[in-house]
Design a protein around this motif. Structure first.
Motif, PDB file in Angstrom:
ATOM      1  N   TYR A 276       0.813  -1.220   0.081  1.00 15.49           N
ATOM      2  CA  TYR A 276      -0.087   0.080  -0.007  1.00 15.49           C
ATOM      3  C   TYR A 276       0.625   1.320  -0.004  1.00 15.49           C
ATOM      4  N   ARG A 277       1.997   1.218   0.888  1.00 17.98           N
ATOM      5  CA  ARG A 277       2.902   2.388   0.836  1.00 17.98           C
ATOM      6  C   ARG A 277       3.373   2.520  -0.576  1.00 17.98           C
ATOM      7  N   THR A 278       3.539   1.978  -0.994  1.00 17.81           N
ATOM      8  CA  THR A 278       4.493   2.153  -2.441  1.00 17.81           C
ATOM      9  C   THR A 278       3.664   2.295  -3.493  1.00 17.81           C
ATOM     10  N   ASP A 279       2.454   1.489  -3.783  1.00 19.81           N
ATOM     11  CA  ASP A 279       1.657   1.709  -4.873  1.00 19.81           C
ATOM     12  C   ASP A 279       0.434   2.641  -4.785  1.00 19.81           C
ATOM     13  N   GLN A 283       1.926   7.209  -4.601  1.00 21.75           N
ATOM     14  CA  GLN A 283       1.506   7.694  -6.024  1.00 21.75           C
ATOM     15  C   GLN A 283       0.297   8.791  -5.526  1.00 21.75           C
ATOM     16  N   THR A 284      -0.312   8.580  -4.534  1.00 23.93           N
ATOM     17  CA  THR A 284      -1.392   9.639  -4.292  1.00 23.93           C
ATOM     18  C   THR A 284      -0.692  11.091  -3.853  1.00 23.93           C
ATOM     19  N   ALA A 352       4.110  19.140 -18.026  1.00 23.85           N
ATOM     20  CA  ALA A 352       4.764  17.932 -18.372  1.00 23.85           C
ATOM     21  C   ALA A 352       5.049  17.090 -17.381  1.00 23.85           C
ATOM     22  N   LEU A 353       4.896  17.312 -16.182  1.00 25.48           N
ATOM     23  CA  LEU A 353       5.417  16.630 -14.945  1.00 25.48           C
ATOM     24  C   LEU A 353       4.510  15.251 -14.815  1.00 25.48           C
ATOM     25  N   LYS A 354       5.075  14.368 -14.360  1.00 20.50           N
ATOM     26  CA  LYS A 354       4.534  13.011 -14.071  1.00 20.50           C
ATOM     27  C   LYS A 354       4.505  12.957 -12.693  1.00 20.50           C
ATOM     28  N   ALA A 355       3.484  12.110 -12.270  1.00 17.80           N
ATOM     29  CA  ALA A 355       3.158  11.942 -10.681  1.00 17.80           C
ATOM     30  C   ALA A 355       3.943  10.693 -10.403  1.00 17.80           C
ATOM     31  N   SER A 356       5.307  10.869 -10.310  1.00 17.38           N
ATOM     32  CA  SER A 356       6.357   9.929  -9.862  1.00 17.38           C
ATOM     33  C   SER A 356       7.559  10.233  -9.433  1.00 17.38           C
ATOM     34  N   ALA A 357       8.194   9.581  -8.618  1.00 15.87           N
ATOM     35  CA  ALA A 357       9.578   9.743  -8.217  1.00 15.87           C
ATOM     36  C   ALA A 357      10.382   9.211  -9.018  1.00 15.87           C
ATOM     37  N   TYR A 358      11.649   9.551  -8.903  1.00 15.13           N
ATOM     38  CA  TYR A 358      12.909   8.897 -10.036  1.00 15.13           C
ATOM     39  C   TYR A 358      13.905   8.401  -9.145  1.00 15.13           C
ATOM     40  N   GLU A 359      14.676   7.336  -9.676  1.00 13.62           N
ATOM     41  CA  GLU A 359      15.911   7.062  -9.168  1.00 13.62           C
ATOM     42  C   GLU A 359      16.904   7.004 -10.134  1.00 13.62           C
ATOM     43  N   PHE A 362      24.290   5.558 -10.541  1.00 11.91           N
ATOM     44  CA  PHE A 362      25.556   5.744 -11.331  1.00 11.91           C
ATOM     45  C   PHE A 362      26.002   4.608 -11.651  1.00 11.91           C
ATOM     46  N   ASN A 363      26.155   4.045 -12.911  1.00  8.58           N
ATOM     47  CA  ASN A 363      26.807   2.875 -13.198  1.00  8.58           C
ATOM     48  C   ASN A 363      28.236   2.574 -13.277  1.00  8.58           C
ATOM     49  N   THR A 364      28.773   3.895 -13.514  1.00  2.46           N
ATOM     50  CA  THR A 364      30.145   3.855 -13.524  1.00  2.46           C
ATOM     51  C   THR A 364      30.389   5.370 -13.197  1.00  2.46           C
ATOM     52  N   ASP A 365      31.790   5.927 -12.890  1.00  2.32           N
ATOM     53  CA  ASP A 365      31.927   7.259 -12.887  1.00  2.32           C
ATOM     54  C   ASP A 365      31.558   8.199 -13.893  1.00  2.32           C
ATOM     55  N   SER A 366      31.274   7.604 -15.000  1.00  2.00           N
ATOM     56  CA  SER A 366      31.054   8.392 -16.175  1.00  2.00           C
ATOM     57  C   SER A 366      29.656   7.915 -16.785  1.00  2.00           C
ATOM     58  N   SER A 367      28.880   7.179 -16.160  1.00  2.00           N
ATOM     59  CA  SER A 367      27.689   6.783 -16.823  1.00  2.00           C
ATOM     60  C   SER A 367      26.436   6.606 -15.804  1.00  2.00           C
ATOM     61  N   PHE A 368      25.033   6.768 -15.981  1.00  2.00           N
ATOM     62  CA  PHE A 368      24.346   6.694 -15.179  1.00  2.00           C
ATOM     63  C   PHE A 368      23.089   6.206 -15.872  1.00  2.00           C
ATOM     64  N   THR A 369      22.029   5.661 -14.950  1.00  2.00           N
ATOM     65  CA  THR A 369      20.740   5.339 -15.386  1.00  2.00           C
ATOM     66  C   THR A 369      19.685   5.989 -14.718  1.00  2.00           C
ATOM     67  N   LEU A 370      18.836   6.564 -15.278  1.00  4.34           N
ATOM     68  CA  LEU A 370      17.475   7.228 -14.591  1.00  4.34           C
ATOM     69  C   LEU A 370      16.169   6.392 -14.688  1.00  4.34           C
ATOM     70  N   THR A 371      15.442   6.016 -13.688  1.00  7.55           N
ATOM     71  CA  THR A 371      14.489   5.206 -13.877  1.00  7.55           C
ATOM     72  C   THR A 371      13.308   5.848 -13.148  1.00  7.55           C
ATOM     73  N   ARG A 372      12.148   6.096 -14.122  1.00  6.75           N
ATOM     74  CA  ARG A 372      10.874   6.602 -13.678  1.00  6.75           C
ATOM     75  C   ARG A 372      10.231   5.487 -12.749  1.00  6.75           C
ATOM     76  N   LEU A 373       9.953   5.809 -11.460  1.00  9.75           N
ATOM     77  CA  LEU A 373       9.454   4.475 -10.596  1.00  9.75           C
ATOM     78  C   LEU A 373       7.989   4.305 -10.646  1.00  9.75           C
ATOM     79  N   SER A 374       7.233   5.085 -10.907  1.00  8.49           N
ATOM     80  CA  SER A 374       5.824   4.656 -11.239  1.00  8.49           C
ATOM     81  C   SER A 374       5.661   3.833 -12.279  1.00  8.49           C
ATOM     82  N   ASP A 375       6.266   3.749 -13.370  1.00  9.36           N
ATOM     83  CA  ASP A 375       6.008   2.666 -14.630  1.00  9.36           C
ATOM     84  C   ASP A 375       7.373   1.916 -14.835  1.00  9.36           C
TER      85      ASP A 375
END
Length: 564
Positions: A276-279, A283-284, A352-359, A362-375
């Protein structure tokens, strides 16, 4: 057959039927004992006309059914915990006393009064009062959501304490079962108690159980993390989330090692609370925050285009959504690198905002991944457009990254992220970005006087209502994910209502399945007094006949002696 064999058979029969009567007496005595499984003596004939003996006292339990009941108990309690909180939220969003939609109706109703007579100061003050009421409604709703979060933390803490207590009891029973098995003693009552405790444990957390050859039962939670092994029980502990200080997570302590297993837990009350807390809760909060930010941004933009009652250019009606303190609070850093990083998130396009948090990881010191947690949508740095410098980041999915200086600027989904580290970013550095999570709590009224409402446009004099009309028309503009303000609120209410209805159906069906299996178990393992009364008569008559057999053998023996 000699009289001696007859005496031996009678003695064996007497002893065996005495044992059988004791088993029946044990069943009758425990007819109201929770978790007690009916027992039956296993009578077998001794070889070579040697009479009868009790080979074993069988515990009338179906292990597969018992395991299924534990699984059903876990599913039911998870669904129940989820449904109770979802129902509270559904009522909260729908009730007139807490509904944001109702407050928006009052807001636009008061604005219409100002449109009809823009020079009337009383109308202006009424509109400002309704604006303040709308702000308070958003803030009160967010506070209620935060209280739900506190309630969840408290319920998880209580459940964790119960899990630890049960785990310790299971470890002790494991030791007792091991010793009893080794000595050949009966373990029936111990196994009943263990099953009862495991069923209770399933009400709090999902687990898997693995029986051992020595009679012990090992219990694992999450992805195979050991809760009970032999006569040792590890402890669940509440820990503060490494990024969000308001969130309490669950870790398993094994020796001196403490590992967070929050994401691995499912089932039981704890699983339902975490789901419930996460979903739903987060989200609300994100959705209400986005709605408040879009409302404030669009109303401010229109207010700034008009003139107030004194002919001055309009000032912001609501607090600036890009206030420096608010922008800095939207990024949560892992505790390992929080002190070395300064950060901010500015809203560049509220629509343009999404109702979401993002994570951000850093995969290395020069690359990264951004994930939209809602979907789960993710962007690797090599999938984004690289700009020549930070000032060039002005479009969606653009970024500038200077690995040497530890500087990252990124724009996506209507917000711009700026991270500056005193050191290079390292592999594993992690950040959580919450563009809208606090939007409702940060929603604030900035204008203090009705005279400051910029209801006129800049060419028609201070008494005209053209800018007020434009502000009123925003009620019907599709500014929030293709919907109007109130339609979007209605969509969220419908979403929560649907989740609640589904949870109620799931809870009812889980309870029905659990009850049916428990009734089946009762028919197999439960004590039936009528059946025990019949068994009592049966073994009593067999006991009396055995005693008569001994008497007959004695008479025969005496007769033989007389002949000699």
């Amino acid at each position: 057959m000699s009289s001696f064999n007859l005496l031996s058979i009678g003695t064996q029969a007497l002893q065996s039927n005495t044992s059988a009567l004791s088993v029946v007496g044990q069943n009758i005595a425990n007819v109201n004992t929770p978790g007690y499984s009916m027992q039956r003596p296993d009578l077998v004939s001794r070889e070579g006309l040697g009479g009868v003996q009790v080979r074993d006292v069988q515990r009338m339990a179906n292990e597969l059914l018992t395991s299924q009941i534990m699984s059903d108990t876990s599913a039911y309690n998870s669904a129940l915990a989820f449904e109770q909180l979802a129902s509270q939220l559904d009522n909260m969003l729908a009730s007139d006393v807490s509904s944001v939609s109702k407050a928006m109706d009052d807001y636009f109703g008061a604005l219409q009064g100002a449109v009809d007579d823009p020079s009337n100061l009383a109308n202006r003050e009424l509109f400002l009062a309704q604006t303040d009421a709308l702000v308070r409604r958003f803030q009160d709703l967010d506070a209620s959501l935060a209280r739900q979060g506190d309630t969840i933390n408290g319920q998880i803490q209580n459940s964790v304490a119960q899990v630890n207590s049960i785990a310790q009891s299971l470890a002790q029973i494991n030791d007792q079962v091991r010793l009893a098995t080794a000595s050949g003693a009966s373990t029936n009552e111990l196994l009943d108690e263990r099953d009862r405790l495991m069923e209770s444990l399933a009400g709090y957390i999902g687990f898997t159980s693995v029986p051992q050859a020595n009679g012990e039962m090992s219990i694992f939670v999450g992805n195979g993390e050991p809760l009970v092994v032999g006569n040792s029980a590890n402890q669940l502990v509440m820990v503060q989330d490494s990024m969000d200080a308001s969130q309490r997570n669950i870790a398993l302590q094994v020796g001196s090692n403490v590992g967070d297993i929050t994401g691995q837990i499912s089932g039981g009350q704890i699983g339902g609370l975490l789901e419930y807390r996460t979903d739903v809760l987060y989200q609300t909060q994100d959705e209400m925050g986005r709605l408040a930010m879009v409302f404030a941004s669009s109303m401010n933009a229109q207010q700034l285009q008009g003139l107030d009652l004194d002919g001055n250019a309009g000032q912001r009606l609501f607090a600036d959504i890009n206030d420096s303190l608010l922008s800095a609070s939207r990024v949560l850093a892992d505790s390992g690198n929080a002190s070395s990083v300064t950060s901010r998130v500015d809203i560049v396009d509220a629509g343009a905002l999404k109702a979401s948090a993002y994570e951000l990881v850093f995969n290395t010191d020069s690359s990264f991944t951004l994930t939209r947690l809602s979907d789960g949508v993710r962007w690797n740095s090599n999938q984004l457009t690289s700009a020549a410098d930070a000032t060039g980041v002005d479009a969606n999915q653009e970024f500038y990254f200077d690995a040497a200086s530890g500087s990252l600027t990124l724009q996506v989904d209507g917000f711009r992220l700026d991270l500056d580290s005193s050191e290079r970013f390292l592999k594993g550095d992690k950040f959580e970005i919450q563009p809208t999570r606090s939007g409702a709590s940060d929603f604030g009224l900035e204008l203090s006087s009705g005279r400051g409402l910029a209801l006129a446009d800049s060419a028609g004099g201070v008494s005209n209502n053209r800018n007020a009309l434009a502000m009123s028309d925003l009620q019907f503009a599709t500014l929030v994910d293709g919907s109007t303000y109130q339609d979007q609120y209605g969509r969220q209410l419908e979403h929560v209502g649907s989740l609640t209805a589904t949870a109620q159906i799931t809870t009812q069906s889980s309870k029905a399945v659990l009850d049916a299996n428990q009734q089946t178990k009762s028919s197999i393992s439960g004590v039936n007094l009528d059946e025990e009364a019949a068994k009592l008569v049966q073994f009593q008559q067999a006991y009396q006949a055995s005693a008569r057999l001994i008497s007959v053998s004695q008479t025969i023996f005496d007769s033989l002696l007389a002949v000699v």
